[in-house]
Scaffold this active site. Structure first.
Site, PDB file in Angstrom:
ATOM      1  N   HIS A  76      31.530  38.359  30.769  1.00  0.00           N
ATOM      2  CA  HIS A  76      32.731  38.333  31.609  1.00  0.00           C
ATOM      3  C   HIS A  76      33.778  37.396  30.986  1.00  0.00           C
ATOM      4  O   HIS A  76      33.425  36.448  30.271  1.00  0.00           O
ATOM      5  CB  HIS A  76      32.387  37.838  33.023  1.00  0.00           C
ATOM      6  N   GLU A  87      35.544  35.028  32.252  1.00  0.00           N
ATOM      7  CA  GLU A  87      35.403  33.608  32.612  1.00  0.00           C
ATOM      8  C   GLU A  87      34.325  32.915  31.786  1.00  0.00           C
ATOM      9  O   GLU A  87      34.482  31.757  31.378  1.00  0.00           O
ATOM     10  CB  GLU A  87      35.013  33.453  34.085  1.00  0.00           C
ATOM     11  N   CYS A 118      32.837  36.439  40.058  1.00  0.00           N
ATOM     12  CA  CYS A 118      31.584  36.890  40.668  1.00  0.00           C
ATOM     13  C   CYS A 118      30.654  35.683  40.833  1.00  0.00           C
ATOM     14  O   CYS A 118      31.001  34.567  40.474  1.00  0.00           O
ATOM     15  CB  CYS A 118      30.942  37.972  39.788  1.00  0.00           C
ATOM     16  N   CYS A 123      29.905  33.901  37.429  1.00  0.00           N
ATOM     17  CA  CYS A 123      31.007  33.092  36.920  1.00  0.00           C
ATOM     18  C   CYS A 123      31.258  31.884  37.829  1.00  0.00           C
ATOM     19  O   CYS A 123      31.551  30.785  37.348  1.00  0.00           O
ATOM     20  CB  CYS A 123      32.256  33.948  36.754  1.00  0.00           C
TER      21      CYS A 123
END
Lengths: 149, 149
Positions: free
Chosen positions: A56, A58, A86, A89
């Protein structure tokens, strides 16, 4: 004097990253990390390219900022991300003790708030900056994806 | 016929990884991922060495198993980890749709259950396999760390 380096300024930079993800066929999420008005990390979602659910935007931004700073704590830093983080993260941000998280669109199904995960109590959170732009990009991505199949 | 490849057998392998982390001065957590009795990923916590809060044993194991399988979903796989996953790792496991998670010691403060994060509804979870061995290693680590300072 007006400070041009406000949350909207930096969220635009995160949106540029999201557009790069879009162009690569990735779910369009972009992130940057800023210290004292300076961008120290830029990234976008690469889960498809890397075949890796941990890629991801992040997560990459956290790793990148830690490399830049030479330390694993991001106290004094702000993350700008185009979608609400999410659980994964949020959990990484929790460990990093980052000072501020700013996100654009809310993720009502898989966002950390919906699933019950927590940021660090010292982390300030702001949502909704350039929300419409980020949501539109997301919607456009899923419409195009459906039309290709 | 007795199957020697049970949860205890594989947790011992994860404990060997935790011991490697211990020897490097890392919080001693080890993880492995198994498919059909075959270990396809081994890892241990490297947050200090890499200066990166995302370098938990589970995160590395997920990335490694995905590389091995050539796909980002870990359906059919089992993760063995010596400490209950945190929010971040639970979040990553959620995305991976891994079939089974087996952990040894419970993390009452920072474990995913305490903080409210969720695994995928299809993931089977078992805790407490070789719990004492994993807890002892953890306690020994923090006692030695205190005595060095």
């Amino acid at each position: 004097m007006i400070n041009p380096y406000d949350d909207t300024y930096f969220m635009k930079k995160a949106l540029q990253e999201a557009e790069e993800a879009f162009d690569k066929g990735e779910v369009p999420v972009g992130a940057i990390i800023v210290v004292k008005d300076r961008i120290i990390a830029r990234s976008h979602n690469l889960t498809e390219l890397l075949n890796d659910v941990t890629a991801h935007a992040e997560m990459q931004a956290i790793t990148s900022a830690s490399n830049f700073l030479g330390g694993k704590y991001l106290v004094g830093c702000t993350l700008y991300v185009t979608l609400e983080p999410c659980q994964m993260c949020a959990g990484a941000l929790y460990w990093s003790q980052i000072s501020k998280v700013v996100y654009a669109a809310t993720d009502e199904k898989r966002g950390f708030k919906a699933l019950g995960a927590k940021l660090h109590p010292k982390t300030k959170v702001i949502g909704g900056i350039l929300e419409e732009e980020a949501s539109d990009l997301m919607k456009r991505f899923f419409i195009e994806k459906r039309n290709l199949n």
